[in-house]
Scaffold this motif. Structure first.
Motif, short mmCIF file in Angstrom:
data_model
loop_
_atom_site.label_atom_id
_atom_site.label_comp_id
_atom_site.label_asym_id
_atom_site.label_seq_id
_atom_site.Cartn_x
_atom_site.Cartn_y
_atom_site.Cartn_z
N GLY A 156 64.71 55.07 107.43
CA GLY A 156 65.55 54.62 108.53
C GLY A 156 65.21 53.20 108.94
N SER A 157 63.93 52.87 108.90
CA SER A 157 63.51 51.50 109.28
C SER A 157 64.14 50.46 108.37
CB SER A 157 61.98 51.38 109.19
OG SER A 157 61.36 52.24 110.08
N TYR A 183 64.63 52.91 119.78
CA TYR A 183 63.82 52.75 118.57
C TYR A 183 64.72 52.63 117.35
CZ TYR A 183 60.17 53.51 115.09
OH TYR A 183 59.30 53.35 114.03
N ASP A 278 72.87 54.03 115.56
CA ASP A 278 71.69 54.41 114.79
C ASP A 278 71.61 55.94 114.88
OD1 ASP A 278 69.23 55.14 113.85
OD2 ASP A 278 68.21 53.36 114.60
N ILE A 281 68.33 60.01 113.80
CA ILE A 281 68.00 61.35 114.31
C ILE A 281 69.25 62.23 114.39
CG2 ILE A 281 67.25 62.65 116.35
CD1 ILE A 281 65.39 60.35 117.03
N LYS A 306 66.42 60.64 107.84
CA LYS A 306 66.04 62.04 108.10
C LYS A 306 66.93 63.09 107.40
CE LYS A 306 63.89 60.57 112.40
NZ LYS A 306 62.47 60.63 112.41
C1 PLP Z 1 66.73 56.27 115.93
C2 PLP Z 1 65.76 55.94 114.83
N1 PLP Z 1 66.01 54.89 114.04
C3 PLP Z 1 65.19 54.56 113.03
C4 PLP Z 1 64.06 55.30 112.77
C5 PLP Z 1 63.15 54.91 111.65
O1 PLP Z 1 63.28 55.81 110.59
P1 PLP Z 1 62.08 55.97 109.53
O2 PLP Z 1 60.96 56.65 110.24
O3 PLP Z 1 62.69 56.81 108.44
O4 PLP Z 1 61.73 54.62 109.07
C6 PLP Z 1 63.77 56.41 113.55
C7 PLP Z 1 62.57 57.22 113.30
O5 PLP Z 1 62.24 58.16 113.97
C8 PLP Z 1 64.63 56.75 114.62
O6 PLP Z 1 64.37 57.77 115.43
#
Ligand code: PLP
Length: 481
Positions: A156-157, A183, A278, A281, A306
């Motif tokens: 996700g990042s 986040y 985003d 989740i 996820k």
């Molecule tokens: C809303 C949101 N965006 C991005 C991320 C980042 O995802 P990742 O942990 O797969 O890098 C998260 C992680 O919990 C998240 O909750």
């Protein structure tokens, strides 16, 4: 059928959070604390030995941000259906769902068999195109129709980072607006004002300030503030994207009103700005059609993670309008006019296969509906326990997500005026949260940091009953002797 209105009493949630923050911090009784501490001392010796050794070579002893580390992390061994087992043989009900990805319960046997078949046959990773990425992409497009094209990533990042680059390239505008407290992964762009609203750059340790020259954080659920920022940004070249977690920042812990997204949509259209959800989740969790399916308001882009890969690595993606998403570079990378992205392990056959078959099965058994139902039952049951013991704690539910606040910190917004008060109060609140999370573990309930419970279709009525008994014991420990 979920009663959406029940959750959307956002004002009540916020008022309760204020009340909790303004009241003295509530701690567990010392005798109960001692009892729960003894669970760790007596029943978790192998975990202790392993994590003591890990502490010498792994910073903080664990690689996972979501581990409960007080008094020490528990080493997990096995995960199945609705349960965890640790290396000492203790059993726990699983409300972490690995941080959200597993909607069918853990290690679903049907998906596992498909993965094993792939591993025994074709192999897990090629570095080249496989039919599973096409199958998964088409399934996502079917479920979330505003996704006309999809690019997959390893997390996700990464997906959030790629989305920001794409939005800027497509619009030719430099600014990105996010919510305070929201986040969007640990990439440099979004490592700004997350976790607690108003923290701005104070948690961006190691990120040069210039990364945030064109990133602004505005209070959530505040249309005048968003408009003001969009207007301000017109002076510096305009806003490429407004990026939001559609149920509110921090996984919905700080909820937003139901009509907020439509107002954001209108505002983005007025300013020629992309609206981005985003959904790392929420997609395929709160609703099989994601937040757009739930709220009926479409963004221009959605960011995935996820659940999209059914709990198998690697999970990330950016999807949305064709005319935007097509600007990602083609795999050959020879077209230098496009937005460059990469990822050695992204979209590997194993995760795409697992994601595809998980999404299929989730529809067949209505996994989102079952998980949502479980979350409502849990929320109601926990509220009854609060009422029984006259505890002022807060519980609220979004489909398949239950938030519990025992410290009053969820809806806080730091300003110059309350910073001293925050610094004075926060350490004690943090300790109270650690104690609560420890009590949960000792009772055999694994949550996300003592703040959130993710449900899955494996959370049956029997599992809920068992959980509520554990919660009852734990919360009875807050009643003065
Ligand atoms: C809303 C949101 N965006 C991005 C991320 C980042 O995802 P990742 O942990 O797969 O890098 C998260 C992680 O919990 C998240 O909750």
């Amino acid at each position: 059928m979920i009663e959406k209105e029940k959750w959307f009493n956002v004002d009540a949630v916020k008022a309760k959070a204020d009340e909790l923050w303004n009241a003295p911090c509530i701690h567990m009784r010392p005798d109960a604390l001692e009892k729960y501490q003894m669970f760790f001392d007596e029943k978790c010796q192998k975990s202790k030995e392993l994590t003591d050794e890990a502490r010498t070579c792994i910073p903080g002893a664990v690689q996972h941000n979501l581990s409960i580390n007080y008094p020490f992390p528990i080493a997990m061994k096995k995960i199945e259906d609705a349960y965890f087992w640790d290396v000492d043989g203790n059993k726990y009900v699983n409300y972490l769902q690995a941080g959200g990805p597993t909607m069918l319960g853990s290690n679903d046997p049907e998906i596992r068999e498909k993965v094993i078949e792939l591993l025994n046959g074709d192999g897990p990773i090629t570095g080249l195109f496989s039919e599973y990425e096409l199958l998964l992409t088409k399934e996502v497009m079917k479920l979330i129709p505003h996704v006309e094209m999809l690019r997959l990533f390893a997390s996700g990042s990464e997906a959030d980072m790629a989305m920001a680059r794409l939005a800027r390239a497509y619009t030719g505008k430099p600014n990105i607006i996010k919510h305070e407290c929201g986040y969007h992964g640990w990439n440099d762009t979004f490592e700004y004002d997350y976790g607690i609203a108003g923290t701005k750059e104070s948690l961006s340790v190691g990120v040069p300030a210039y990364y945030h020259t064109h990133v602004q954080a505005v209070p959530s659920d505040d249309i005048p503030a968003m408009r003001a920022q969009l207007e301000e940004n017109e002076k510096t070249g305009g806003t490429a994207a407004v990026v939001v977690e559609p149920f509110g920042p921090n996984g919905g812990a700080m909820p937003v009103h139901q009509d907020y997204l439509q107002q954001l949509r209108d505002l983005c259209d007025e300013f020629g700005t992309l609206l981005v959800y985003d959904e790392v989740i929420t997609a395929f969790r709160v609703d099989i059609g994601g937040a757009a399916g739930f709220f009926g308001v479409k963004p221009d882009l959605s960011v995935f993670g996820k659940v999209i890969m059914g709990g198998y690595p690697m999970a990330g993606g950016v999807g949305g309008r064709r005319e935007i998403v097509q600007h990602f570079a083609p795999p050959a990378g020879a077209d230098y006019g496009k937005v460059h992205v990469g990822g050695t392990l992204s979209a590997n056959p194993m995760c795409c296969l697992a994601g595809y078959y998980s999404l299929k099965k989730m529809q067949e058994i209505d996994a989102c509906g079952k998980a949502a139902e479980a979350s409502w039952k849990l929320g109601e049951g926990i509220q009854k326990i609060f009422d029984k013991y006259n505890l002022p704690f807060s519980v609220y539910v979004q489909p398949a997500i239950v938030h519990i606040d025992v410290t009053g910190t969820f809806c806080l917004r730091l300003t110059e005026d309350n910073l001293d008060e925050f610094n004075a109060k926060y350490p004690e609140r943090n300790q109270a949260l650690n104690e609560f999370a420890m009590g949960l573990m000792a009772e055999g309930i694994v949550t996300l940091s003592g703040r959130r419970l993710y449900t899955s279709s494996a959370v049956t009525d029997e599992v809920i009953e068992e959980t509520l008994e554990k919660f009852d014991r734990l919360f009875s420990s807050y009643v003065p002797a």
